[in-house]
Write a protein that holds these residues in place. Sequence first.
Motif, short mmCIF file in Angstrom:
data_model
loop_
_atom_site.label_atom_id
_atom_site.label_comp_id
_atom_site.label_asym_id
_atom_site.label_seq_id
_atom_site.Cartn_x
_atom_site.Cartn_y
_atom_site.Cartn_z
N MET A 1 -50.07 -8.41 -31.36
CA MET A 1 -49.86 -8.88 -32.73
C MET A 1 -48.72 -9.90 -32.73
O MET A 1 -47.70 -9.71 -32.07
CB MET A 1 -49.52 -7.69 -33.63
CG MET A 1 -49.24 -8.10 -35.04
SD MET A 1 -49.20 -6.78 -36.24
CE MET A 1 -47.71 -5.93 -35.82
N THR A 2 -48.90 -10.96 -33.46
CA THR A 2 -47.86 -11.97 -33.56
C THR A 2 -46.72 -11.46 -34.45
O THR A 2 -46.92 -10.61 -35.31
CB THR A 2 -48.42 -13.28 -34.16
OG1 THR A 2 -48.92 -13.02 -35.45
CG2 THR A 2 -49.50 -13.86 -33.27
N LYS A 3 -45.53 -11.99 -34.19
CA LYS A 3 -44.34 -11.62 -34.96
C LYS A 3 -43.69 -12.91 -35.45
O LYS A 3 -43.50 -13.84 -34.67
CB LYS A 3 -43.33 -10.87 -34.10
CG LYS A 3 -43.87 -9.66 -33.39
CD LYS A 3 -43.74 -8.44 -34.23
CE LYS A 3 -44.22 -7.26 -33.41
NZ LYS A 3 -44.16 -6.03 -34.02
N ASN A 26 -31.25 -3.32 -31.45
CA ASN A 26 -32.25 -4.16 -30.81
C ASN A 26 -33.57 -4.12 -31.57
O ASN A 26 -33.91 -3.10 -32.17
CB ASN A 26 -32.54 -3.67 -29.38
CG ASN A 26 -31.40 -3.90 -28.43
OD1 ASN A 26 -30.40 -4.51 -28.76
ND2 ASN A 26 -31.56 -3.40 -27.23
N TYR A 27 -34.29 -5.21 -31.48
CA TYR A 27 -35.68 -5.29 -31.93
C TYR A 27 -36.44 -5.90 -30.76
O TYR A 27 -36.29 -7.09 -30.48
CB TYR A 27 -35.80 -6.13 -33.19
CG TYR A 27 -37.22 -6.25 -33.68
CD1 TYR A 27 -37.71 -5.36 -34.63
CD2 TYR A 27 -38.07 -7.23 -33.19
CE1 TYR A 27 -39.02 -5.45 -35.08
CE2 TYR A 27 -39.38 -7.33 -33.63
CZ TYR A 27 -39.84 -6.43 -34.57
OH TYR A 27 -41.13 -6.53 -35.01
N ASN A 28 -37.20 -5.09 -30.06
CA ASN A 28 -37.87 -5.54 -28.85
C ASN A 28 -39.19 -6.23 -29.15
O ASN A 28 -40.00 -5.72 -29.93
CB ASN A 28 -38.14 -4.35 -27.92
CG ASN A 28 -36.88 -3.73 -27.38
OD1 ASN A 28 -35.80 -4.33 -27.42
ND2 ASN A 28 -36.98 -2.52 -26.89
N PHE A 29 -39.43 -7.35 -28.50
CA PHE A 29 -40.73 -8.01 -28.53
C PHE A 29 -41.59 -7.54 -27.37
O PHE A 29 -42.81 -7.56 -27.46
CB PHE A 29 -40.58 -9.53 -28.51
CG PHE A 29 -39.94 -10.07 -29.75
CD1 PHE A 29 -40.65 -10.15 -30.93
CD2 PHE A 29 -38.62 -10.48 -29.75
CE1 PHE A 29 -40.07 -10.63 -32.09
CE2 PHE A 29 -38.03 -10.96 -30.90
CZ PHE A 29 -38.75 -11.04 -32.07
#
Length: 132
Positions: A1-3, A26-29
């Motif tokens: 999914m794109t962010k 943190n916000y992990n991709f």
Amino acid sequence: MTKIIDNTLLDKVSAEAKESPRLRMNYNFHTSLDAKAQCLLNAVEPGTKVVIHRHMHTDETFVVLRGRLNAFIYNNDKSIQIKKEINPLKGVYGYNIPKGVWHTIEVLEPNTVLMEVKDGPYTPITPDDILM
């Protein structure tokens, strides 16, 4: 999914950082700690403590998306080799830190958010990788 990386996402992660005892979040991709690339947002607040550390298996690159901080590079004797303010409003956006180089940050402004990229898999910092 794109962010989408926008103020809504940055505000969300900054709010979580303010609620965290460590004053960062943190916000992990990346979808796994085993991923070959570790890409994440790191929301950091003034007062967060980031120990002087190094990464022996990877370079670390970070770009400040908003806010400002001081980045420090150290010699093995714990003396400061470089101190640089990272402030995108002054045209200084980030740092590429080669593997094995001692470093830390000092957050200067609330709601500061970095984007970090490192080679994976995730490797926790060991006591040998902390400069006491």
